[in-house]
Design a protein around this motif. Structure first.
Motif, PDB file in Angstrom:
ATOM      1  N   ILE A 143     140.443  76.874  87.447  1.00  0.00           N
ATOM      2  CA  ILE A 143     139.822  75.601  87.066  1.00  0.00           C
ATOM      3  C   ILE A 143     139.724  75.517  85.547  1.00  0.00           C
ATOM      4  CG2 ILE A 143     137.817  74.106  87.329  1.00  0.00           C
ATOM      5  CD1 ILE A 143     137.086  75.682  89.856  1.00  0.00           C
ATOM      6  N   LEU A 144     140.247  74.426  85.000  1.00  0.00           N
ATOM      7  CA  LEU A 144     140.125  74.124  83.579  1.00  0.00           C
ATOM      8  C   LEU A 144     139.414  72.784  83.470  1.00  0.00           C
ATOM      9  CD1 LEU A 144     143.790  75.060  82.620  1.00  0.00           C
ATOM     10  CD2 LEU A 144     141.748  76.438  82.183  1.00  0.00           C
ATOM     11  N   HIS A 145     138.356  72.733  82.672  1.00  0.00           N
ATOM     12  CA  HIS A 145     137.471  71.574  82.682  1.00  0.00           C
ATOM     13  C   HIS A 145     137.765  70.600  81.545  1.00  0.00           C
ATOM     14  CE1 HIS A 145     134.875  73.137  85.854  1.00  0.00           C
ATOM     15  NE2 HIS A 145     134.934  74.318  85.252  1.00  0.00           N
ATOM     16  N   GLN A 146     137.785  69.331  81.883  1.00  0.00           N
ATOM     17  CA  GLN A 146     137.900  68.238  80.915  1.00  0.00           C
ATOM     18  C   GLN A 146     136.811  68.373  79.854  1.00  0.00           C
ATOM     19  OE1 GLN A 146     137.739  64.493  82.979  1.00  0.00           O
ATOM     20  NE2 GLN A 146     137.119  63.342  81.178  1.00  0.00           N
ATOM     21  N   GLY A 147     137.203  68.283  78.579  1.00  0.00           N
ATOM     22  CA  GLY A 147     136.236  68.382  77.484  1.00  0.00           C
ATOM     23  C   GLY A 147     136.015  69.788  76.969  1.00  0.00           C
ATOM     24  N   GLU A 148     136.568  70.797  77.671  1.00  0.00           N
ATOM     25  CA  GLU A 148     136.438  72.184  77.218  1.00  0.00           C
ATOM     26  C   GLU A 148     137.692  72.599  76.447  1.00  0.00           C
ATOM     27  OE1 GLU A 148     133.813  74.225  77.587  1.00  0.00           O
ATOM     28  OE2 GLU A 148     132.655  72.661  78.603  1.00  0.00           O
TER      29      GLU A 148
END
Length: 221
Positions: free
Chosen positions: A42-47
């Motif tokens: 999981i790679l998070h939007q905004g990170e």
């Protein structure tokens, strides 16, 4: 990291092999092979992340989350696609979130190495520009479909496209391609089945009347 494992991953997919074949050796030697079970990558939007990933095996979903919790799927990637390459080049946080929808294998490349690779390997840089241009074009067409077509038209267009390209159709694939709820997808599919233009066999969907389906899409208000 065993360099043999890196080369095994590279050679396991033709698209990956073509991308990496002229990469500088010192960059290949620093790549890392990583494996993830479904929904564990999981790679998070905004990170902001320190690695770019090359998808070697499996599929990931690229999506946006609104403050209200609504999710909009931008694309589904399979082997041969980079994850985070744009953000690495411009040194910015992720513009969208990513999660794997199947078990995956990736090559992790440090952002600095990825940028160096794109600067030193001109053949790769040309391919990268081509890939990014194709992604922008595909995203533009998807946003057109989301903003200008009803749920029935979105689903109908996707079904017809799958038929043209001989792609198997499943409910899961439809959820990644249309901007509507799962409940609404089921409602539209039932309507099309009642009109005898599709046949639903458990999770698999087959078009039985392309001509009528195309007419329905064209005349839907």
């Amino acid at each position: 990291m065993d360099i043999k494992e890196v080369y095994t991953a590279i050679n396991s997919d033709q698209r990956v092999r073509q991308l990496v074949k002229t990469a500088p050796l010192n960059i290949i030697e620093r790549m890392q092979v990583k494996h993830f079970d479904s929904k564990q990558f999981i790679l998070h939007q905004g990170e902001q992340y320190q690695s770019t990933y090359l998808l070697v095996k499996g599929r990931v979903k690229v999506f946006l989350n609104s403050p209200s919790g609504k999710q909009v799927v931008l694309d589904v990637y399979d082997a041969g696609m980079f994850l985070g390459e744009q953000e690495a080049i411009i040194n910015r946080p992720y513009s969208a979130s990513i999660i794997n929808i199947s078990p995956i294998t990736v090559l992790a490349i440090r952002n600095a190495d990825f940028v160096e690779w794109s600067q030193r390997d001109h053949r790769f840089a040309d391919q990268l520009i081509s890939n990014l241009s194709a992604q922008i074009y595909h995203l533009t067409k998807r946003m057109e479909r989301y903003s200008m077509h009803s749920a029935l038209q979105q689903i109908g267009l996707f079904l017809l496209n799958c038929a043209d390209e001989h792609i198997p159709i499943t409910r899961e694939r439809i959820t990644y391609e249309v901007d509507t709820s799962y409940r609404n997808i089921n409602r539209v599919l039932k309507r099309l089945a009642d009109l005898d233009v599709i046949r639903i066999d458990h999770a698999t969907i087959k078009i039985t009347d392309c001509q009528t389906l195309r007419k329905i899409v064209e005349t839907e208000d």
